[in-house]
Design a protein around this motif. Structure first.
Motif, PDB file in Angstrom:
ATOM      1  N   THR A 191      -1.015   1.012 -14.164  1.00 51.06           N
ATOM      2  CA  THR A 191      -1.733   1.841 -13.188  1.00 51.06           C
ATOM      3  C   THR A 191      -3.231   1.791 -13.415  1.00 51.06           C
ATOM      4  O   THR A 191      -3.709   1.654 -14.547  1.00 51.06           O
ATOM      5  CB  THR A 191      -1.266   3.307 -13.252  1.00 51.06           C
ATOM      6  OG1 THR A 191      -1.513   3.808 -14.548  1.00 51.06           O
ATOM      7  CG2 THR A 191       0.207   3.438 -12.929  1.00 51.06           C
ATOM      8  N   GLY A 192      -3.942   1.885 -12.301  1.00 49.67           N
ATOM      9  CA  GLY A 192      -5.383   2.054 -12.341  1.00 49.67           C
ATOM     10  C   GLY A 192      -6.154   0.908 -12.954  1.00 49.67           C
ATOM     11  O   GLY A 192      -7.059   1.155 -13.753  1.00 49.67           O
ATOM     12  N   ILE A 193      -5.851  -0.331 -12.573  1.00 51.12           N
ATOM     13  CA  ILE A 193      -6.659  -1.431 -13.101  1.00 51.12           C
ATOM     14  C   ILE A 193      -8.049  -1.402 -12.470  1.00 51.12           C
ATOM     15  O   ILE A 193      -8.961  -2.039 -12.931  1.00 51.12           O
ATOM     16  CB  ILE A 193      -5.998  -2.811 -12.916  1.00 51.12           C
ATOM     17  CG1 ILE A 193      -5.856  -3.182 -11.436  1.00 51.12           C
ATOM     18  CG2 ILE A 193      -4.669  -2.864 -13.634  1.00 51.12           C
ATOM     19  CD1 ILE A 193      -5.565  -4.642 -11.217  1.00 51.12           C
ATOM     20  N   SER A 194      -8.176  -0.634 -11.383  1.00 49.79           N
ATOM     21  CA  SER A 194      -9.478  -0.429 -10.745  1.00 49.79           C
ATOM     22  C   SER A 194      -9.404   0.785  -9.851  1.00 49.79           C
ATOM     23  O   SER A 194      -8.387   1.191  -9.402  1.00 49.79           O
ATOM     24  CB  SER A 194      -9.857  -1.646  -9.939  1.00 49.79           C
ATOM     25  OG  SER A 194     -11.095  -1.434  -9.303  1.00 49.79           O
ATOM     26  N   VAL A 248       0.889  -1.159   0.000  1.00 47.51           N
ATOM     27  CA  VAL A 248       0.000   0.000   0.000  1.00 47.51           C
ATOM     28  C   VAL A 248       0.926   1.208   0.000  1.00 47.51           C
ATOM     29  O   VAL A 248       1.847   1.291   0.826  1.00 47.51           O
ATOM     30  CB  VAL A 248      -0.936   0.025   1.228  1.00 47.51           C
ATOM     31  CG1 VAL A 248      -1.824   1.261   1.188  1.00 47.51           C
ATOM     32  CG2 VAL A 248      -1.776  -1.249   1.290  1.00 47.51           C
ATOM     33  N   ALA A 249       0.710   2.106  -0.937  1.00 47.42           N
ATOM     34  CA  ALA A 249       1.594   3.264  -1.081  1.00 47.42           C
ATOM     35  C   ALA A 249       0.758   4.525  -1.260  1.00 47.42           C
ATOM     36  O   ALA A 249      -0.447   4.474  -1.477  1.00 47.42           O
ATOM     37  CB  ALA A 249       2.520   3.062  -2.276  1.00 47.42           C
ATOM     38  N   ARG A 250       1.446   5.624  -1.158  1.00 45.35           N
ATOM     39  CA  ARG A 250       0.813   6.924  -1.399  1.00 45.35           C
ATOM     40  C   ARG A 250       1.513   7.552  -2.607  1.00 45.35           C
ATOM     41  O   ARG A 250       2.731   7.589  -2.683  1.00 45.35           O
ATOM     42  CB  ARG A 250       0.957   7.808  -0.166  1.00 45.35           C
ATOM     43  CG  ARG A 250       0.225   9.128  -0.286  1.00 45.35           C
ATOM     44  CD  ARG A 250       0.268   9.924   1.011  1.00 45.35           C
ATOM     45  NE  ARG A 250      -0.663   9.430   2.005  1.00 45.35           N
ATOM     46  CZ  ARG A 250      -1.969   9.716   2.016  1.00 45.35           C
ATOM     47  NH1 ARG A 250      -2.479  10.474   1.075  1.00 45.35           N
ATOM     48  NH2 ARG A 250      -2.740   9.259   2.964  1.00 45.35           N
ATOM     49  N   ASP A 251       0.679   8.009  -3.546  1.00 49.64           N
ATOM     50  CA  ASP A 251       1.156   8.725  -4.727  1.00 49.64           C
ATOM     51  C   ASP A 251       0.482  10.091  -4.685  1.00 49.64           C
ATOM     52  O   ASP A 251      -0.645  10.252  -5.131  1.00 49.64           O
ATOM     53  CB  ASP A 251       0.782   7.957  -5.994  1.00 49.64           C
ATOM     54  CG  ASP A 251       1.256   8.631  -7.273  1.00 49.64           C
ATOM     55  OD1 ASP A 251       2.154   9.495  -7.201  1.00 49.64           O
ATOM     56  OD2 ASP A 251       0.736   8.302  -8.351  1.00 49.64           O
ATOM     57  N   VAL A 281      -8.485   6.373  -4.314  1.00 51.21           N
ATOM     58  CA  VAL A 281      -7.802   5.088  -4.146  1.00 51.21           C
ATOM     59  C   VAL A 281      -7.780   4.405  -5.499  1.00 51.21           C
ATOM     60  O   VAL A 281      -8.755   4.459  -6.242  1.00 51.21           O
ATOM     61  CB  VAL A 281      -8.552   4.181  -3.137  1.00 51.21           C
ATOM     62  CG1 VAL A 281      -7.866   2.837  -2.998  1.00 51.21           C
ATOM     63  CG2 VAL A 281      -8.685   4.873  -1.798  1.00 51.21           C
ATOM     64  N   ARG A 282      -6.666   3.764  -5.812  1.00 52.80           N
ATOM     65  CA  ARG A 282      -6.605   2.992  -7.048  1.00 52.80           C
ATOM     66  C   ARG A 282      -5.842   1.699  -6.800  1.00 52.80           C
ATOM     67  O   ARG A 282      -5.115   1.572  -5.810  1.00 52.80           O
ATOM     68  CB  ARG A 282      -5.994   3.796  -8.184  1.00 52.80           C
ATOM     69  CG  ARG A 282      -4.506   3.984  -8.112  1.00 52.80           C
ATOM     70  CD  ARG A 282      -3.955   4.633  -9.399  1.00 52.80           C
ATOM     71  NE  ARG A 282      -2.528   4.483  -9.455  1.00 52.80           N
ATOM     72  CZ  ARG A 282      -1.646   5.441  -9.229  1.00 52.80           C
ATOM     73  NH1 ARG A 282      -2.055   6.671  -8.922  1.00 52.80           N
ATOM     74  NH2 ARG A 282      -0.354   5.198  -9.289  1.00 52.80           N
ATOM     75  N   ILE A 283      -6.008   0.770  -7.707  1.00 47.68           N
ATOM     76  CA  ILE A 283      -5.276  -0.496  -7.643  1.00 47.68           C
ATOM     77  C   ILE A 283      -4.376  -0.574  -8.866  1.00 47.68           C
ATOM     78  O   ILE A 283      -4.832  -0.378 -10.003  1.00 47.68           O
ATOM     79  CB  ILE A 283      -6.242  -1.699  -7.601  1.00 47.68           C
ATOM     80  CG1 ILE A 283      -7.105  -1.626  -6.338  1.00 47.68           C
ATOM     81  CG2 ILE A 283      -5.456  -3.013  -7.650  1.00 47.68           C
ATOM     82  CD1 ILE A 283      -8.177  -2.696  -6.245  1.00 47.68           C
ATOM     83  N   GLU A 337      -3.206  10.310  -3.379  1.00 48.70           N
ATOM     84  CA  GLU A 337      -3.897   9.070  -3.722  1.00 48.70           C
ATOM     85  C   GLU A 337      -3.284   7.878  -2.989  1.00 48.70           C
ATOM     86  O   GLU A 337      -2.070   7.760  -2.879  1.00 48.70           O
ATOM     87  CB  GLU A 337      -3.797   8.861  -5.235  1.00 48.70           C
ATOM     88  CG  GLU A 337      -4.708   7.826  -5.791  1.00 48.70           C
ATOM     89  CD  GLU A 337      -4.823   7.932  -7.305  1.00 48.70           C
ATOM     90  OE1 GLU A 337      -5.918   7.707  -7.811  1.00 48.70           O
ATOM     91  OE2 GLU A 337      -3.823   8.240  -7.981  1.00 48.70           O
ATOM     92  N   ILE A 338      -4.152   6.997  -2.477  1.00 51.24           N
ATOM     93  CA  ILE A 338      -3.697   5.733  -1.916  1.00 51.24           C
ATOM     94  C   ILE A 338      -3.671   4.722  -3.054  1.00 51.24           C
ATOM     95  O   ILE A 338      -4.631   4.617  -3.831  1.00 51.24           O
ATOM     96  CB  ILE A 338      -4.635   5.237  -0.784  1.00 51.24           C
ATOM     97  CG1 ILE A 338      -4.547   6.168   0.423  1.00 51.24           C
ATOM     98  CG2 ILE A 338      -4.328   3.792  -0.392  1.00 51.24           C
ATOM     99  CD1 ILE A 338      -3.212   6.129   1.157  1.00 51.24           C
ATOM    100  N   VAL A 339      -2.583   3.979  -3.161  1.00 56.96           N
ATOM    101  CA  VAL A 339      -2.430   3.009  -4.236  1.00 56.96           C
ATOM    102  C   VAL A 339      -2.185   1.628  -3.624  1.00 56.96           C
ATOM    103  O   VAL A 339      -1.228   1.437  -2.874  1.00 56.96           O
ATOM    104  CB  VAL A 339      -1.250   3.379  -5.165  1.00 56.96           C
ATOM    105  CG1 VAL A 339      -1.169   2.404  -6.335  1.00 56.96           C
ATOM    106  CG2 VAL A 339      -1.369   4.813  -5.650  1.00 56.96           C
ATOM    107  N   VAL A 340      -3.083   0.704  -3.932  1.00 57.44           N
ATOM    108  CA  VAL A 340      -2.904  -0.689  -3.544  1.00 57.44           C
ATOM    109  C   VAL A 340      -2.188  -1.341  -4.717  1.00 57.44           C
ATOM    110  O   VAL A 340      -2.664  -1.296  -5.854  1.00 57.44           O
ATOM    111  CB  VAL A 340      -4.268  -1.365  -3.280  1.00 57.44           C
ATOM    112  CG1 VAL A 340      -4.097  -2.855  -3.071  1.00 57.44           C
ATOM    113  CG2 VAL A 340      -4.948  -0.716  -2.079  1.00 57.44           C
TER     114      VAL A 340
END
Length: 118
Positions: free
Chosen positions: A115-118, A42-45, A95-97, A48-51
């Motif tokens: 990036t952003g598959i969901s 889990v990261a922050r960009d 939030v994105r995955i 935005e939170i990115v799983v």
């Protein structure tokens, strides 16, 4: 000499973590265990939170690593992301995955960030 899947996976996650940090992401959590699975990173960009789901392969004989993200796997990632967000309550605009595909090659590794598959 054979290398276990767990060892390959852990090595890929370490490569992915370095890649994300080098790209300016801030790592928030690694290998977080929820009730029905695990989030690799889990990261922050920015805001935005990115799983990040990390898929590592030592070759392409079984296909591209990202092909392992099925609809069922994506649904599980969404549920786990919701659980993580509920437990941590981070301030985030969205939030994105993402998927980080790590392909191990003799000279090191090739990393593909989807990036952003969901």
């Amino acid at each position: 000499m054979t290398t276990s899947r767990a060892t390959i996976g852990r090595h890929g996650e370490d490569i992915a973590a370095r890649y994300l940090v080098d790209a300016g992401y801030v790592l928030v959590d690694r290998n977080w265990r929820g009730t029905r699975g695990e989030l690799d990173i889990v990261a922050r960009d920015g805001d935005e939170i990115v799983v990040v789901e990390v898929k590592t392969r030592s070759g392409l004989g079984f296909g591209h690593p990202a092909e392992a993200i099925t609809a069922a796997k994506l649904a599980r990632l969404k549920r786990l992301a919701g659980q993580w967000l509920g437990e941590h309550s981070p301030r985030a605009a969205s939030v994105r995955i993402d998927v980080l595909a790590v392909i191990l090659v003799p000279s090191g590794a090739r990393v593909e960030h989807i990036t952003g598959i969901s």
